[in-house]
Design an enzyme around this catalytic site. Structure first.
Site, short mmCIF file in Angstrom:
data_model
loop_
_atom_site.label_atom_id
_atom_site.label_comp_id
_atom_site.label_asym_id
_atom_site.label_seq_id
_atom_site.Cartn_x
_atom_site.Cartn_y
_atom_site.Cartn_z
N LYS A 38 -6.38 -4.86 3.65
CA LYS A 38 -6.29 -3.67 4.51
C LYS A 38 -7.71 -3.15 4.74
O LYS A 38 -8.55 -3.23 3.83
CB LYS A 38 -5.42 -2.64 3.81
CG LYS A 38 -5.07 -1.41 4.62
CD LYS A 38 -4.11 -0.52 3.82
CE LYS A 38 -3.69 0.71 4.59
NZ LYS A 38 -2.70 1.52 3.83
N SER B 277 1.38 2.52 6.45
CA SER B 277 0.16 2.32 7.20
C SER B 277 -0.45 0.94 7.00
O SER B 277 -1.34 0.54 7.74
CB SER B 277 -0.88 3.37 6.80
OG SER B 277 -1.18 3.24 5.41
N SER C 24 3.21 3.14 1.98
CA SER C 24 2.51 2.29 2.94
C SER C 24 2.42 0.81 2.61
O SER C 24 1.95 0.03 3.43
CB SER C 24 1.10 2.82 3.16
OG SER C 24 1.14 3.86 4.09
N1 GLN Z 1 3.63 7.43 5.83
C1 GLN Z 1 3.01 8.16 4.76
C2 GLN Z 1 1.90 9.03 5.31
O1 GLN Z 1 1.71 8.98 6.47
C3 GLN Z 1 2.51 7.22 3.71
C4 GLN Z 1 1.19 6.65 4.02
C5 GLN Z 1 0.63 5.82 2.91
O2 GLN Z 1 1.33 5.43 1.97
N2 GLN Z 1 -0.65 5.55 2.99
O3 GLN Z 1 1.23 9.71 4.62
#
Ligand code: GLN
Length: 488
Positions: A79, A154, A178
């Site tokens: 990532k 994400s 994410s």
């Molecule tokens: N969807 C969650 C957020 O937007 C989780 C994101 C993540 O785990 N980085 O914060």
């Protein structure tokens, strides 16, 4: 691709037998990534020449009988928030345009020591804020199962890169789901380890008390290999746990006999989720029962406060972490400014996207005098209650099974105009981050042609049980072998 949908064990055998070279693997991965780029937009930076050269070195080591580990010569993508020395890292943000990391993250150091070949960086939501990989300066990533749909977020890029057969393994980060949610949407396995199991040194911080790096792969066994390579204490991360790392692969006994699986009442409510997703998860649990596990109903009574607590804690920490992007120290700097204030203001206004700004504003608000007690402190208290819920549930079971997400991959654009509906889709994943416990998502069948995910949650530091149960399930079923684009 050569090696497509082959397990890490099969790749290792082929490499050791000389039936395949690392160079061929890397060439095939680069070719597949390039062929899919216009359609899916998963990779944001490739180390083509470096990866080829490193693959040749891995081949030489193998020929000399000196591979560094069982991951030696196998390509991986990261990532774009995991730092590699001398390489850019954008976190999918304009504000990090031009930033090149001066150092390696601990996970990168460990991957290199294991001989894995870092192919490049994969797309994500800006600063890991999102659930759809739509908020990225590099453009929208698409789901290999249906390019009109999201690959989740994400960590959508790494999850989809594994699902599309570009690489057999990838690393993502999980702050509120994410890793697990994109794994679920893309039909691959993704694990968020216990908070502190994997070093966060060199992971660009979103919400430091929740962030955790973890593996993506096609199977639980492959995840076990990768987790073992990256886990373990790191004195450079003060929250890293000084606990020994078990031999995860050796824990994969194939048996679930004697284990008790808790089914939290609050996660199986019909109004909250797609009925067919719930049915797929129930069928997976029945499969584990048939294999010898016992199930009990458990209760996690504070679940419904999880989303609110998460979006208060995460935004508060984000507002503080992202203060370092001031236009002076990293990446992009606004030009033609009047004074220092103008430099800060313009660099940040031009550099951050709308979702990041929304969160910085929200987080600043909940930390401000007069609101701190009502929001931030309250959220921390709820966090304690959520952790207690899990402690009590684990007194009566060894692990917990739930859906990963209430739905299958949604259509691109469906939630991007409505942040609240996007936030609500994290309902089953955020509690594990707030409580610090490990969680894994694995494919448990197709719903209307799209993958559904089973989530297993475990006791702190008990990744081994989650991997063992996931692997036992995969020995009895073939959902994880189904690839995007193949008929059900
Ligand atoms: N969807 C969650 C957020 O937007 C989780 C994101 C993540 O785990 N980085 O914060």
């Amino acid at each position: 691709m050569a090696g497509e949908s082959r397990s890490l064990a099969a790749l290792r055998r082929d490499l050791d037998a000389g039936a395949l070279s690392s160079r061929e693997l890397v060439d095939a991965a680069l070719a597949r990534g390039a062929a899919l780029h216009d359609r899916l937009r998963l990779m944001v930076g490739l180390r083509e020449e470096a990866a080829r050269a490193e693959a040749a070195e891995a081949d030489a080591r193998r020929a000399a009988g000196e591979p560094r580990s069982r991951l030696d010569g196998i390509p991986i993508v990261l990532k774009d928030n995991v730092l590699q020395q001398g390489e850019p890292s954008t976190c999918a943000s304009r504000i990090l345009e031009g930033f090149v990391s001066p150092y390696d993250s601990t996970v990168v150091e460990r991957l290199r020591a294991a001989g894995a070949i870092i192919l490049g960086r994969a797309n994500m939501d800006e600063f890991a804020m999102g659930s759809s990989t739509e908020h990225s300066v590099h453009g929208v990533s698409r789901n290999p199962w249906d390019p009109e749909r999201t690959c989740g977020g994400s960590s959508g890029g790494p999850a989809a890169a594994v699902a599309a057969g570009i690489v057999p393994m990838a690393l993502g980060s999980d702050t509120g789901g994410s890793i697990r949610q994109p794994a679920s949407f893309c039909g691959v396995v993704g694990m968020k380890p216990t908070y502190g199991r994997v070093s966060r040194w060199g992971l660009v911080a979103y919400a430091s008390s929740l962030d955790q790096i973890g593996p993506f792969a096609a199977s639980a066994e492959d995840c076990a290999w990768l987790l073992e390579a990256i886990a373990g204490h790191d004195p450079r991360d003060s929250t890293s746990l000084p606990a020994p790392v078990p031999d995860y692969a050796a824990a994969l006994s194939g048996s679930v006999e004697g284990l008790t699986i808790g089914l939290p009442r609050e996660y199986f409510v019909a109004e909250g989720a797609d009925a067919e997703v719930l049915a797929a998860v129930r069928a997976a649990v029945a499969e584990l029962e048939a294999a010898g596990a016992r199930t009990v109903e458990v209760s996690l009574p504070h679940t419904r406060y999880g989303i609110a607590a998460y979006y208060l804690v995460a935004t508060a920490e984000a507002s503080s972490n992202l203060a370092r992007f001031d236009g002076v120290r990293y990446g992009r700097r606004a030009e033609g400014v009047k004074d220092l204030d103008d430099l800060y203001r313009r660099s940040r206004s031009e550099g951050f996207g709308d979702e990041v700004k929304r969160r910085v504003l929200l987080g600043t608000y909940v930390l401000s005098a007069g609101y701190y007690d009502a929001y931030y402190k309250k959220a921390q208290q709820v966090r304690t209650l959520l952790r207690r819920d899990f402690d009590e549930a684990f007194a009566g079971c060894d692990l917990i099974a739930t859906p990963t997400s209430p739905e299958v991959a949604f259509r691109l654009g469906e939630k991007s105009a409505d942040p609240l509906s996007m936030y609500l889709s994290d309902v089953y994943t955020v509690s594990a981050n707030l409580a610090g416990i490990p969680g894994i998502s694995l494919p448990c069948g197709l719903v209307r042609g799209l993958p559904a995910g089973l989530q297993l949650l475990g006791r702190p530091l008990d990744e081994a049980t989650l991997l063992r149960v996931a692997d036992a399930y995969q020995r009895r079923t073939d959902h994880h072998l189904r690839r995007a684009g193949e008929p059900a």
